[in-house]
Scaffold this motif. Structure first.
Motif, PDB file in Angstrom:
ATOM      1  N   ALA A  93      52.063  29.166 -22.771  1.00  0.00           N
ATOM      2  CA  ALA A  93      52.834  28.729 -22.062  1.00  0.00           C
ATOM      3  C   ALA A  93      53.926  29.702 -21.993  1.00  0.00           C
ATOM      4  CB  ALA A  93      53.403  27.417 -22.693  1.00  0.00           C
ATOM      5  N   ALA A  94      54.163  30.619 -22.855  1.00  0.00           N
ATOM      6  CA  ALA A  94      55.070  31.648 -22.628  1.00  0.00           C
ATOM      7  C   ALA A  94      54.576  32.880 -22.152  1.00  0.00           C
ATOM      8  CB  ALA A  94      55.735  31.910 -23.967  1.00  0.00           C
ATOM      9  N   GLY A  95      53.284  33.297 -21.683  1.00  0.00           N
ATOM     10  CA  GLY A  95      53.141  34.113 -20.610  1.00  0.00           C
ATOM     11  C   GLY A  95      52.182  34.898 -21.209  1.00  0.00           C
ATOM     12  N   GLY A  96      51.501  34.315 -22.590  1.00  0.00           N
ATOM     13  CA  GLY A  96      50.448  35.421 -23.282  1.00  0.00           C
ATOM     14  C   GLY A  96      49.105  35.039 -22.641  1.00  0.00           C
ATOM     15  N   THR A  97      48.301  35.506 -23.072  1.00  0.00           N
ATOM     16  CA  THR A  97      46.674  35.431 -22.413  1.00  0.00           C
ATOM     17  C   THR A  97      45.982  35.223 -23.744  1.00  0.00           C
ATOM     18  OG1 THR A  97      47.043  37.167 -20.594  1.00  0.00           O
ATOM     19  CG2 THR A  97      44.651  36.653 -21.177  1.00  0.00           C
ATOM     20  N   ASP A  98      44.949  34.176 -23.617  1.00  0.00           N
ATOM     21  CA  ASP A  98      43.892  33.842 -24.407  1.00  0.00           C
ATOM     22  C   ASP A  98      43.204  35.186 -25.003  1.00  0.00           C
ATOM     23  OD1 ASP A  98      42.347  32.093 -26.230  1.00  0.00           O
ATOM     24  OD2 ASP A  98      40.911  32.181 -24.575  1.00  0.00           O
ATOM     25  N   HIS A  99      42.741  35.437 -26.177  1.00  0.00           N
ATOM     26  CA  HIS A  99      42.263  36.448 -26.570  1.00  0.00           C
ATOM     27  C   HIS A  99      41.174  35.832 -27.734  1.00  0.00           C
ATOM     28  CE1 HIS A  99      40.813  40.553 -26.187  1.00  0.00           C
ATOM     29  NE2 HIS A  99      40.918  40.685 -27.546  1.00  0.00           N
ATOM     30  N   GLY A 100      41.212  34.457 -27.792  1.00  0.00           N
ATOM     31  CA  GLY A 100      40.371  33.972 -28.716  1.00  0.00           C
ATOM     32  C   GLY A 100      40.878  32.553 -29.358  1.00  0.00           C
ATOM     33  N   ALA A 101      40.329  31.360 -28.839  1.00  0.00           N
ATOM     34  CA  ALA A 101      40.749  30.191 -29.033  1.00  0.00           C
ATOM     35  C   ALA A 101      40.959  29.732 -30.500  1.00  0.00           C
ATOM     36  CB  ALA A 101      40.041  29.318 -28.310  1.00  0.00           C
ATOM     37  N   PRO A 102      41.946  28.854 -30.838  1.00  0.00           N
ATOM     38  CA  PRO A 102      41.882  28.599 -32.439  1.00  0.00           C
ATOM     39  C   PRO A 102      40.507  28.237 -32.705  1.00  0.00           C
ATOM     40  CG  PRO A 102      43.719  27.783 -30.923  1.00  0.00           C
ATOM     41  CD  PRO A 102      42.888  28.554 -30.106  1.00  0.00           C
ATOM     42  N   GLY A 103      40.244  28.362 -33.988  1.00  0.00           N
ATOM     43  CA  GLY A 103      39.136  27.887 -34.484  1.00  0.00           C
ATOM     44  C   GLY A 103      38.464  28.823 -35.683  1.00  0.00           C
ATOM     45  N   PRO A 104      37.592  28.436 -36.529  1.00  0.00           N
ATOM     46  CA  PRO A 104      37.037  29.274 -37.739  1.00  0.00           C
ATOM     47  C   PRO A 104      36.440  30.510 -37.062  1.00  0.00           C
ATOM     48  CG  PRO A 104      35.614  27.262 -37.082  1.00  0.00           C
ATOM     49  CD  PRO A 104      36.864  27.247 -36.234  1.00  0.00           C
ATOM     50  N   ARG A 105      36.037  31.440 -37.849  1.00  0.00           N
ATOM     51  CA  ARG A 105      35.487  32.675 -37.374  1.00  0.00           C
ATOM     52  C   ARG A 105      34.328  32.943 -38.468  1.00  0.00           C
ATOM     53  NH1 ARG A 105      38.306  31.718 -33.616  1.00  0.00           N
ATOM     54  NH2 ARG A 105      39.612  32.961 -32.536  1.00  0.00           N
ATOM     55  N   GLU A 106      33.403  33.223 -37.906  1.00  0.00           N
ATOM     56  CA  GLU A 106      31.979  33.496 -38.638  1.00  0.00           C
ATOM     57  C   GLU A 106      32.251  34.879 -39.761  1.00  0.00           C
ATOM     58  OE1 GLU A 106      27.464  34.985 -37.716  1.00  0.00           O
ATOM     59  OE2 GLU A 106      28.462  33.670 -36.184  1.00  0.00           O
ATOM     60  N   GLY A 107      31.905  34.636 -40.749  1.00  0.00           N
ATOM     61  CA  GLY A 107      31.812  35.626 -41.917  1.00  0.00           C
ATOM     62  C   GLY A 107      33.283  35.710 -42.642  1.00  0.00           C
ATOM     63  N   GLU A 109      35.084  33.062 -44.800  1.00  0.00           N
ATOM     64  CA  GLU A 109      35.310  31.811 -45.280  1.00  0.00           C
ATOM     65  C   GLU A 109      36.693  31.114 -45.305  1.00  0.00           C
ATOM     66  OE1 GLU A 109      34.159  29.366 -49.498  1.00  0.00           O
ATOM     67  OE2 GLU A 109      33.196  31.400 -48.876  1.00  0.00           O
ATOM     68  N   GLY A 110      36.946  29.988 -45.114  1.00  0.00           N
ATOM     69  CA  GLY A 110      38.127  29.574 -45.122  1.00  0.00           C
ATOM     70  C   GLY A 110      39.129  29.742 -44.325  1.00  0.00           C
ATOM     71  N   ASN A 131      41.456  29.055 -48.340  1.00  0.00           N
ATOM     72  CA  ASN A 131      41.094  29.544 -49.611  1.00  0.00           C
ATOM     73  C   ASN A 131      41.804  30.562 -50.579  1.00  0.00           C
ATOM     74  OD1 ASN A 131      40.486  31.423 -47.790  1.00  0.00           O
ATOM     75  ND2 ASN A 131      38.698  32.196 -48.704  1.00  0.00           N
ATOM     76  N   LEU A 132      43.148  30.691 -49.981  1.00  0.00           N
ATOM     77  CA  LEU A 132      44.245  31.551 -50.427  1.00  0.00           C
ATOM     78  C   LEU A 132      45.516  30.629 -50.333  1.00  0.00           C
ATOM     79  CD1 LEU A 132      43.471  34.836 -48.669  1.00  0.00           C
ATOM     80  CD2 LEU A 132      42.766  34.191 -50.937  1.00  0.00           C
TER      81      LEU A 132
END
Length: 138
Positions: A93-107, A109-110, A131-132
């Protein structure tokens, strides 16, 4: 964790609007640091770590460096998955560009994260690691 890092931007007002927006869900704020820079961090009471953001040419830059040439990557600790989601939405909303939507990442854990490119193309991330738990202690 870091003590500080810094990035050079082309438009301070545009950068300030972006960092104000993504800071809110992460519990971070901006503070003036002269006419050509601001600091992005926790608070006056807890000033370190911080990100310096400004339009000045740093003395440590190598010859040929300029804004946006050497993309910076900074990952901020998020207190929850919801904060990661809010970070991403606020940044878009503030002018940034998506570079990876929210979510878990493979490899990783947690890990739950999101990536944005700020208005100058720097890769800005919010990361929650369930996990931290010490990262989320008050």
């Amino acid at each position: 964790m870091f003590d500080h890092t810094g990035i050079v931007v082309s438009d301070l007002a545009r950068a300030r609007a972006f960092y104000d927006a993504i800071g809110k869900p992460l519990g971070l704020v901006t503070a003036d640091n002269g006419e050509q820079a601001f600091i992005f961090g926790k608070s006056k009471a807890e000033p370190i770590p911080y990100l310096w953001v400004g339009t000045l040419r740093p003395s440590y830059w190598a010859d040929g460096s300029r804004t946006g040439v050497n993309q910076m990557h900074v990952a901020f600790v998020a207190p929850s998955k919801d904060a990661v989601d809010a970070f991403h939405a606020a940044g878009i909303a503030a002018g940034g560009t998506d570079h990876g939507a929210p979510g878990p990442r493979e490899g990783a854990e947690g890990y739950y994260g999101a990536f944005l490119l700020d208005p100058d193309g720097n890769n800005i991330e919010a990361a929650f690691r369930d996990n931290l738990p010490y990262l989320h202690a008050s």
